[in-house]
Design a protein around this motif. Structure first.
Motif, mmCIF file in Angstrom:
data_model
loop_
_atom_site.group_PDB
_atom_site.id
_atom_site.type_symbol
_atom_site.label_atom_id
_atom_site.label_comp_id
_atom_site.label_asym_id
_atom_site.label_seq_id
_atom_site.Cartn_x
_atom_site.Cartn_y
_atom_site.Cartn_z
ATOM 1 N N ALA A 286 -8.535 -19.536 -16.713
ATOM 2 C CA ALA A 286 -7.314 -19.118 -16.033
ATOM 3 C C ALA A 286 -6.572 -20.329 -15.473
ATOM 4 O O ALA A 286 -5.340 -20.439 -15.585
ATOM 5 C CB ALA A 286 -7.645 -18.134 -14.918
ATOM 6 N N LEU B 26 -1.499 -16.958 -19.486
ATOM 7 C CA LEU B 26 -2.361 -16.089 -18.678
ATOM 8 C C LEU B 26 -1.579 -14.857 -18.221
ATOM 9 O O LEU B 26 -0.479 -14.967 -17.700
ATOM 10 C CB LEU B 26 -2.875 -16.856 -17.461
ATOM 11 N N MET C 7 -4.643 -12.360 -21.937
ATOM 12 C CA MET C 7 -3.712 -13.461 -22.215
ATOM 13 C C MET C 7 -2.801 -13.102 -23.377
ATOM 14 O O MET C 7 -3.049 -12.137 -24.106
ATOM 15 C CB MET C 7 -4.501 -14.737 -22.535
#
Length: 320
Positions: A79, A95, A112
């Motif tokens: 992330a 993300l 994502m």
């Protein structure tokens, strides 16, 4: 949501979590299993948008108990990397959401955007892809994060190396002794930590070799801080096992030709190459099986072991 194969269905809690991160009026209309991963379950989600079009997302979930224990760290790293890379020239997924501790989903998960392109593991066209891989890795190492990711972790120890059947025990013992020594000093860089052909996407289909280009790099879960040599060594090992030892031996030179900077001393560069080659010894069977599933049916465990042995032997010859 339309019907889809139960084997690839998104679990109820995870489905609800994904839904909360879609725009108003959007819905999932297709779920497709993605191949090529070892540690996580990957799903491609096709989303019907309000205007009648579609867009794709990718859902990564860690379901194996062995990997679930590590998922919090890996998903937080990924992330962070995807957020960082959004402001750079390195193409990576965007993300959407992350649930690293499975607070909302059945398993630790990350959502994502989906990148166009596909991995290419064939020998054909490698000459054209080879310098592109080197230039892409140089671009990754040029990223300067405001906050450094965790320091790299070694993937093997002298006690866990698996000497291939039929290998020269003396040569492998000498190689193992190399990694008993302390790591050489290095200038830290932002590392992908699993940069290799299986995590690089190319345009599909390239009509001619000259048109080949990279469309993105995926799997940032092992992002680390460490020596550029380590990423180069990892890609070199994978190239050696996929395409033959000569390709692995050439990659460091290609990286430098692309503007990358490696350790000044040849012995230091070889330390990292030997270390990564030995790390590969512990997962030959797993990697060979993965590559056969991707179409490289000739890469039996034995064939990959032989390539690894030849590669490590050549490195040790160079180390003198």
């Amino acid at each position: 949501m339309t019907n889809h194969d139960e084997a690839v269905a998104v679990r109820p809690l995870t489905l609800a979590w994904v839904g909360r991160h879609l725009d108003v009026g959007e819905r999932i209309v297709r779920v497709q299993e993605l191949q090529g991963g070892i540690t996580a379950e990957m799903r491609r989600l096709t989303i019907r948008t309000r205007d009648g079009g579609t867009r794709d997302l990718v859902l990564r979930s860690f379901v194996d108990p062995f990997y679930v224990e590590r998922a919090d760290d890996w998903l937080n790293r990924e992330a962070g990397a995807l957020t960082l890379l959004a402001g750079t020239g390195v193409r990576a997924p965007g993300l959407v959401a992350v649930d690293p501790t499975a607070a909302h989903c059945e398993y630790p998960s990350l959502l994502m955007t989906h990148l166009a392109g596909r991995t290419v593991l064939d020998d054909e066209g490698l000459e054209a892809r080879f310098p592109l891989l080197a230039r892409q890795l140089v671009a990754i190492h040029a990223v300067r994060p405001a906050e450094r990711p965790p320091e790299y972790a070694a993937l093997t120890t002298a006690d866990t190396v698996v000497t291939p059947k039929g290998a020269d025990a003396t040569i492998w013992a000498a190689a193992i002794n190399v990694i008993r020594n302390p790591a050489p000093p290095y200038e830290g860089r932002f590392l992908h930590r699993d940069f290799q052909p299986g995590n690089v996407l190319f345009n599909v289909p390239p009509s001619r070799s000259a048109d080949t280009r990279i469309t993105g790099v995926v799997d940032w879960a092992a992002t680390s801080w460490g020596p550029a040599d380590l990423d180069v060594a990892h890609c070199s090992t994978n190239l050696a096992l996929l395409h033959g030892p000569a390709w692995g031996l050439r990659f460091a030179e290609a990286y430098e030709e692309a503007g990358g900077v490696l350790a000044a001393a040849a012995s230091e560069r070889l330390y990292w190459q030997v270390r990564d080659g030995l790390a590969a010894s512990e997962e030959v069977q797993q990697v060979a099986q993965l590559w056969r599933g991707e179409g490289r049916t000739e890469l039996t465990t034995r064939a990959v072991e032989e390539r690894l042995d030849a590669y490590v032997t050549t490195l040790m010859d160079a180390l003198g």
